[in-house]
Design an enzyme around this catalytic site. Structure first.
Site, PDB file in Angstrom:
ATOM      1  CB  CYS A   1      -1.927  -3.728  -7.564  1.00  0.00           C
ATOM      2  SG  CYS A   1      -0.927  -4.645  -8.730  1.00  0.00           S
TER       3      CYS A   1
ATOM      4  CB  SER B   1      -0.887  -0.004   1.249  1.00  0.00           C
ATOM      5  OG  SER B   1      -0.073  -0.028   2.388  1.00  0.00           O
TER       6      SER B   1
ATOM      7  CD  GLU C   1       6.534  -2.172  -8.970  1.00  0.00           C
ATOM      8  OE1 GLU C   1       5.382  -2.012  -9.406  1.00  0.00           O
ATOM      9  OE2 GLU C   1       7.555  -1.983  -9.654  1.00  0.00           O
TER      10      GLU C   1
HETATM   11  P1  NAD Z   1       0.566  -3.599   2.891  1.00  0.00           P
HETATM   12  O1  NAD Z   1       1.213  -2.307   2.599  1.00  0.00           O
HETATM   13  O2  NAD Z   1      -0.379  -3.680   4.037  1.00  0.00           O
HETATM   14  O3  NAD Z   1       1.662  -4.741   3.142  1.00  0.00           O
HETATM   15  C1  NAD Z   1       2.770  -4.953   2.295  1.00  0.00           C
HETATM   16  C2  NAD Z   1       3.949  -5.420   3.124  1.00  0.00           C
HETATM   17  O4  NAD Z   1       4.256  -4.453   4.120  1.00  0.00           O
HETATM   18  C3  NAD Z   1       3.743  -6.742   3.846  1.00  0.00           C
HETATM   19  O5  NAD Z   1       4.913  -7.519   3.693  1.00  0.00           O
HETATM   20  C4  NAD Z   1       3.537  -6.338   5.291  1.00  0.00           C
HETATM   21  O6  NAD Z   1       4.000  -7.282   6.212  1.00  0.00           O
HETATM   22  C5  NAD Z   1       4.347  -5.058   5.412  1.00  0.00           C
HETATM   23  N1  NAD Z   1       3.821  -4.109   6.382  1.00  0.00           N
HETATM   24  C6  NAD Z   1       2.507  -3.862   6.667  1.00  0.00           C
HETATM   25  N2  NAD Z   1       2.421  -2.870   7.596  1.00  0.00           N
HETATM   26  C7  NAD Z   1       3.693  -2.496   7.887  1.00  0.00           C
HETATM   27  C8  NAD Z   1       4.267  -1.538   8.769  1.00  0.00           C
HETATM   28  N3  NAD Z   1       3.503  -0.773   9.537  1.00  0.00           N
HETATM   29  N4  NAD Z   1       5.609  -1.410   8.806  1.00  0.00           N
HETATM   30  C9  NAD Z   1       6.383  -2.182   8.037  1.00  0.00           C
HETATM   31  N5  NAD Z   1       5.897  -3.125   7.187  1.00  0.00           N
HETATM   32  C10 NAD Z   1       4.585  -3.292   7.114  1.00  0.00           C
HETATM   33  O7  NAD Z   1      -0.123  -4.000   1.510  1.00  0.00           O
HETATM   34  P2  NAD Z   1      -1.073  -5.210   1.214  1.00  0.00           P
HETATM   35  O8  NAD Z   1      -2.340  -5.021   1.975  1.00  0.00           O
HETATM   36  O9  NAD Z   1      -0.327  -6.504   1.369  1.00  0.00           O
HETATM   37  O10 NAD Z   1      -1.352  -5.022  -0.339  1.00  0.00           O
HETATM   38  C11 NAD Z   1      -2.369  -4.227  -0.825  1.00  0.00           C
HETATM   39  C12 NAD Z   1      -1.830  -2.964  -1.478  1.00  0.00           C
HETATM   40  O11 NAD Z   1      -0.723  -3.262  -2.283  1.00  0.00           O
HETATM   41  C13 NAD Z   1      -2.841  -2.318  -2.397  1.00  0.00           C
HETATM   42  O12 NAD Z   1      -2.775  -0.932  -2.265  1.00  0.00           O
HETATM   43  C14 NAD Z   1      -2.351  -2.725  -3.793  1.00  0.00           C
HETATM   44  O13 NAD Z   1      -2.734  -1.855  -4.815  1.00  0.00           O
HETATM   45  C15 NAD Z   1      -0.884  -2.731  -3.588  1.00  0.00           C
HETATM   46  N6  NAD Z   1      -0.259  -3.638  -4.537  1.00  0.00           N
HETATM   47  C16 NAD Z   1       0.560  -3.106  -5.480  1.00  0.00           C
HETATM   48  C17 NAD Z   1       1.127  -3.949  -6.419  1.00  0.00           C
HETATM   49  C18 NAD Z   1       2.040  -3.432  -7.486  1.00  0.00           C
HETATM   50  O14 NAD Z   1       2.657  -4.253  -8.166  1.00  0.00           O
HETATM   51  N7  NAD Z   1       2.169  -2.138  -7.683  1.00  0.00           N
HETATM   52  C19 NAD Z   1       0.876  -5.309  -6.363  1.00  0.00           C
HETATM   53  C20 NAD Z   1       0.039  -5.792  -5.386  1.00  0.00           C
HETATM   54  C21 NAD Z   1      -0.508  -4.954  -4.465  1.00  0.00           C
END
Ligand code: NAD
Length: 454
Positions: A243, A188, A209
């Site tokens: 995404c 995110s 990403e």
């Molecule tokens: P997220 O940001 O919640 O988590 C991603 C990673 O960050 C995980 O490994 C998680 O353990 C870690 N994380 C979560 N909170 C954290 C914190 N406070 N401190 C440090 N690390 C932390 O994202 P998600 O819910 O897994 O994925 C959904 C989002 O990702 C959506 O916005 C989607 O659009 C985006 N996404 C982008 C792509 C791309 O290729 N651009 C692909 C898939 C998903």
């Protein structure tokens, strides 16, 4: 787990120069492919336990893409790693100029939950191809998928070269305190900022990403049935938890009703029944409730059925939506498709531009002027004309966002470049030296210099 020690050992391994050897990289990529193939059934089982993702979608959107990335990288590493000669200016003749790709070093890859295997392994493959060592931290949310990745990698690879570390916020926060040579994050925009801040403390370069609200714009001259068919597939793949899924649709008013009927027809003819074993679950309760909150009953054109016990939301289409509706305030990331209409393309573009730069944009039109206008006026990561999501499959198209949807890109050669530093070298000989740059600085020397430069 002592993260510092793991990172220290990876750096020491990198410094042995073992990963600089191209045959080593190819061998390790092939090892990865063999191990994944050997454990395919376990991988299918784990992801199904997490959110009932079917074997079909797991192969087509995760393992198939991973195998393809491995094959493309293995076949091209030698070519991509070659030093590239460039021309040399008069001031440095006789001399040669060239650029050498060198691996960054020790990489942290952080994956997201929605495509747990692909979003973890595809960047890791690119990093290995470039000659880096990798610490992979998959998302903890699909816990079975994370565990199987840790098991098969940690049992089969030298941890000083490639290691999976599992964990949630607490472990990741600790991990991020360390100095890596590059961090590759998928997730995110909110967490992307946290990662960027942690990286800045060590001046670590990042690729982010991220996500966003990706629009699909449809003009009245399209082939409506095929447009709807392609959009329905792209939107409800992985139950909209993609995404680059079309987040919302903007359709020209003249075909609004006909387009909605076509969307309904294609949802009905697809295999998206709520009781269907192949229809992926919403990942967790939190997201289920967040998505349920977007569904305003009086605006539902089709679907809207929610099964809380099984975390299933049927494909839902909402109409009479405006940019001020709740569903337009954040990335949906689920099986809800809001449909908005427009009469004037300039107004539609202006509305889209009130939101952050999206990861993708899809343009459905036969009108070349409108297509070029949208391509020229809206900034977005990447996208497609007359299709959606499929641009992701093209390894020659660098994949990534812009602005709030990300920094940097990967896939194919772009992935190799993401994990490489391009070292620029000027090489001289000893057999001649022009004296123009040395003092004494005379007016005749300056005259000659000006002739050379101008
Ligand atoms: P997220 O940001 O919640 O988590 C991603 C990673 O960050 C995980 O490994 C998680 O353990 C870690 N994380 C979560 N909170 C954290 C914190 N406070 N401190 C440090 N690390 C932390 O994202 P998600 O819910 O897994 O994925 C959904 C989002 O990702 C959506 O916005 C989607 O659009 C985006 N996404 C982008 C792509 C791309 O290729 N651009 C692909 C898939 C998903």
């Amino acid at each position: 787990m002592n993260y510092q020690e793991i990172i220290h050992k990876q750096k020491a391994f990198f410094n042995t120069n073992a990963t600089k050897d191209i045959s080593f990289r190819v061998k390790e990529l092939k090892r990865l492919k063999n191990i994944l193939k050997k454990n395919e059934e376990l991988l299918y089982k784990a992801i199904y336990s997490d959110f009932k993702k079917s074997k079909y979608e797991t192969y087509t959107t995760e393992l198939g893409i991973i195998y393809h990335e491995i094959d493309v990288a293995s076949a091209n590493i030698k070519k991509w790693s070659k030093r590239k000669s460039v021309s040399t200016g008069l001031a440095n003749l006789p001399g040669r100029s060239y650029i050498i790709p060198e691996p960054f070093g020790t990489i942290l890859v952080m994956g997201a939950w929605n495509y747990p295997y692909q979003l973890s392994f595809a960047p890791a493959i690119a990093a290995i191809a470039a000659g880096c060592t990798v610490i992979l931290k998959p998302s903890e949310i699909p816990s079975h998928s994370s565990a199987i990745m840790a098991k098969i990698i940690n049992e089969n690879f030298n941890p000083d070269f490639f290691k999976v570390i599992e964990g949630g916020v607490e472990e990741t926060t600790e991990l991020l305190k360390n100095k890596f040579d590059k961090i590759f994050f998928t997730g995110s925009t909110h967490v992307g900022r946290i990662v960027y801040q942690a990286a800045a403390k060590h001046l670590t370069p990042v690729t982010l990403e991220l996500g966003g609200k990706s629009p699909a714009i449809i003009t009245k001259d399209v082939t409506i049935d095929m447009t709807a068919k392609r959009l329905v597939w792209a939107k409800f793949l992985n139950t909209g938890q993609t995404c680059i899924a079309p987040d919302y649709v903007m359709v020209e008013s003249a075909i609004h009703d006909e387009f909605l009927s076509a969307i309904k027809k294609h949802i009905e003819s697809a295999d998206y029944k709520i009781e269907n074993q192949n229809y992926t679950q919403i990942i967790n309760q939190k997201n289920f409730e967040r998505l349920q909150g977007f569904i305003e009953i009086d605006k539902v054109f089709f679907g809207g059925d929610c099964d809380a016990e099984n975390r299933i939301i049927s494909p839902t289409v909402m109409k009479d939506i405006s940019f001020s509706d709740k569903v337009m305030q954040e990335e949906i990331f689920g099986p809800i498709l809001p449909v908005l209409s427009f009469d004037n393309i300039d107004n539609a573009i202006a509305d889209i531009k009130t939101l952050s730069k999206p990861l993708s944009c899809y343009i459905f039109t036969k009108n070349k002027t409108i297509k070029n206008k949208i391509l020229n006026e809206i900034s977005f990561g990447g996208g497609a004309v007359n299709d959606a999501v499929m641009h992701f499959m093209e390894e020659n198209l660098p994949f990534g966002g812009v602005g709030n949807s990300g920094i940097g890109n990967y896939h194919g050669k772009a992935g190799f470049e993401t994990f490489s530093h391009y070292k620029s070298i000027l090489q001289k000989t000893f057999w001649i030296e022009l004296n123009l740059k040395y003092s004494p600085y005379t007016s005749s020397k300056l005259k000659w210099l000006k002739r050379l430069i101008e």
